[in-house]
Design a protein around this motif. Structure first.
Motif, mmCIF file in Angstrom:
data_model
loop_
_atom_site.group_PDB
_atom_site.id
_atom_site.type_symbol
_atom_site.label_atom_id
_atom_site.label_comp_id
_atom_site.label_asym_id
_atom_site.label_seq_id
_atom_site.Cartn_x
_atom_site.Cartn_y
_atom_site.Cartn_z
ATOM 1 N N GLY A 144 0.809 -0.831 -0.002
ATOM 2 C CA GLY A 144 -0.136 -0.099 -0.181
ATOM 3 C C GLY A 144 0.532 1.355 0.409
ATOM 4 O O GLY A 144 0.486 2.530 0.410
ATOM 5 N N LYS A 145 2.095 1.855 -0.566
ATOM 6 C CA LYS A 145 2.753 2.830 -0.851
ATOM 7 C C LYS A 145 3.108 2.594 -2.202
ATOM 8 O O LYS A 145 3.862 3.586 -2.376
ATOM 9 N N LEU A 146 2.265 2.283 -2.597
ATOM 10 C CA LEU A 146 2.187 3.128 -4.564
ATOM 11 C C LEU A 146 1.655 3.998 -4.540
ATOM 12 O O LEU A 146 0.655 4.163 -4.261
ATOM 13 N N LEU A 147 2.562 5.313 -5.182
ATOM 14 C CA LEU A 147 1.553 6.434 -5.818
ATOM 15 C C LEU A 147 0.855 5.376 -7.023
ATOM 16 O O LEU A 147 1.241 5.535 -7.719
ATOM 17 N N TYR A 148 -0.701 6.228 -6.544
ATOM 18 C CA TYR A 148 -1.626 5.906 -7.909
ATOM 19 C C TYR A 148 -1.943 7.460 -8.197
ATOM 20 O O TYR A 148 -1.728 8.270 -7.767
ATOM 21 N N ASN A 207 -8.703 3.099 -3.214
ATOM 22 C CA ASN A 207 -7.878 2.765 -4.811
ATOM 23 C C ASN A 207 -9.216 3.183 -6.004
ATOM 24 O O ASN A 207 -10.233 3.716 -5.340
ATOM 25 N N CYS A 208 -8.833 2.460 -6.861
ATOM 26 C CA CYS A 208 -9.419 3.932 -8.610
ATOM 27 C C CYS A 208 -11.153 3.187 -7.790
ATOM 28 O O CYS A 208 -12.443 4.335 -7.855
ATOM 29 N N THR A 209 -11.553 2.243 -7.439
ATOM 30 C CA THR A 209 -13.891 2.258 -7.030
ATOM 31 C C THR A 209 -14.034 2.735 -5.457
ATOM 32 O O THR A 209 -14.699 3.495 -5.640
ATOM 33 N N THR A 210 -13.399 2.605 -4.683
ATOM 34 C CA THR A 210 -13.887 3.974 -3.623
ATOM 35 C C THR A 210 -13.558 5.244 -4.075
ATOM 36 O O THR A 210 -13.760 6.704 -3.494
ATOM 37 N N ARG A 211 -12.051 5.739 -4.790
ATOM 38 C CA ARG A 211 -12.185 7.084 -5.329
ATOM 39 C C ARG A 211 -13.188 7.648 -6.069
ATOM 40 O O ARG A 211 -13.990 9.077 -6.194
ATOM 41 N N LEU A 212 -14.108 6.278 -6.794
ATOM 42 C CA LEU A 212 -15.108 6.584 -7.423
ATOM 43 C C LEU A 212 -16.909 7.239 -7.116
ATOM 44 O O LEU A 212 -17.265 7.823 -7.222
ATOM 45 N N ARG A 213 -16.250 6.356 -5.118
ATOM 46 C CA ARG A 213 -17.883 6.294 -4.989
ATOM 47 C C ARG A 213 -17.989 7.404 -4.143
ATOM 48 O O ARG A 213 -19.141 8.106 -4.045
ATOM 49 N N ASP A 214 -16.235 7.554 -3.717
ATOM 50 C CA ASP A 214 -17.103 8.915 -2.592
ATOM 51 C C ASP A 214 -16.504 10.477 -3.884
ATOM 52 O O ASP A 214 -17.889 11.715 -3.490
ATOM 53 N N LEU A 215 -16.350 10.175 -5.236
ATOM 54 C CA LEU A 215 -17.074 11.539 -5.485
ATOM 55 C C LEU A 215 -18.109 11.741 -6.324
ATOM 56 O O LEU A 215 -18.826 12.749 -6.540
ATOM 57 N N ASN A 236 -2.961 17.450 -6.340
ATOM 58 C CA ASN A 236 -3.921 16.691 -5.860
ATOM 59 C C ASN A 236 -4.083 14.869 -6.957
ATOM 60 O O ASN A 236 -4.874 13.949 -6.676
ATOM 61 N N ARG A 237 -3.395 14.915 -7.090
ATOM 62 C CA ARG A 237 -3.662 13.941 -8.585
ATOM 63 C C ARG A 237 -2.861 12.148 -7.685
ATOM 64 O O ARG A 237 -3.617 11.677 -8.580
ATOM 65 N N PHE A 238 -2.250 12.701 -6.591
ATOM 66 C CA PHE A 238 -1.618 11.544 -6.488
ATOM 67 C C PHE A 238 -2.798 11.036 -5.239
ATOM 68 O O PHE A 238 -2.756 11.676 -4.401
ATOM 69 N N TYR A 239 -1.560 9.913 -4.825
ATOM 70 C CA TYR A 239 -2.669 8.889 -3.437
ATOM 71 C C TYR A 239 -1.647 7.954 -2.831
ATOM 72 O O TYR A 239 -2.009 7.390 -4.215
ATOM 73 N N LYS A 240 -1.942 7.447 -2.125
ATOM 74 C CA LYS A 240 -1.532 6.080 -1.952
ATOM 75 C C LYS A 240 -2.781 4.583 -2.396
ATOM 76 O O LYS A 240 -3.348 5.158 -1.488
ATOM 77 N N TYR A 241 -1.789 4.039 -2.763
ATOM 78 C CA TYR A 241 -3.397 3.278 -3.224
ATOM 79 C C TYR A 241 -3.083 2.287 -1.836
ATOM 80 O O TYR A 241 -2.251 2.073 -1.038
ATOM 81 N N ASP A 242 -4.840 2.171 -1.248
ATOM 82 C CA ASP A 242 -5.312 0.635 -0.352
ATOM 83 C C ASP A 242 -5.893 -0.160 -0.861
ATOM 84 O O ASP A 242 -6.395 0.171 -1.328
#
Length: 156
Positions: free
Chosen positions: A57-61, A120-128, A109-115
């Protein structure tokens, strides 16, 4: 202004990072004739220690954009299916979503640490979707009748 927001669910792939599928969102604007996919699942394959960082969970997405045809072609080349959904959003909610996406594209703003479970990509869309909506949004359980824990979800 006339545009549609359409989430994509992308099927699993053979590489470790694609084992659990992927989600992105398509914004189609009929006025400017653009068809853009906003993708929170972008990362640098050349990152030193890529798989170790991914698993820990340390990779920058980061959020990226791509023309629809290019996006689709890359997934179809990998023989990964794509399912598209249509969100039932008001014009205001669609505008809110587009503005939030534009803000998320700016600088850091565009970067986040993947968990794997929590960011992750799905939780980001849910929150959006939640932040864009004028009213509260409820996401139903994908497995009705079961209360999901992380372990139960992984074993279903």
């Amino acid at each position: 202004m006339s545009f549609e927001d359409k989430p994509f669910n992308l099927y699993t792939g053979e590489e470790l990072y694609s084992t659990f599928g992927h989600s992105a969102i398509r914004i189609t604007d009929s006025v400017s004739n653009s068809d853009i996919v906003y993708n929170y699942g972008t990362f640098n394959f050349d990152e030193p220690g890529f798989y170790t960082k991914f698993i820990r969970g340390k990779l920058l997405y980061y959020l990226s954009t791509e023309e629809l045809e290019s996006f689709k072609n890359s997934y179809l080349q990998e023989k990964r299916g794509i399912t598209e959904q249509v969100l039932n959003l008001s014009c205001t909610e669609k505008y809110n979503m587009l503005m939030l996406l534009q803000v998320n594209l700016i600088g850091e703003n565009r970067f986040y640490k993947y968990d794997f479970l929590f960011d992750n990509c799905t939780t980001r869309l849910r929150d959006l979707i939640k932040k864009s909506a004028d009213t509260s949004v409820h996401f139903g359980n994908v497995l009705p009748g079961k209360k999901l824990s992380g372990t139960l979800f992984m074993n279903t």
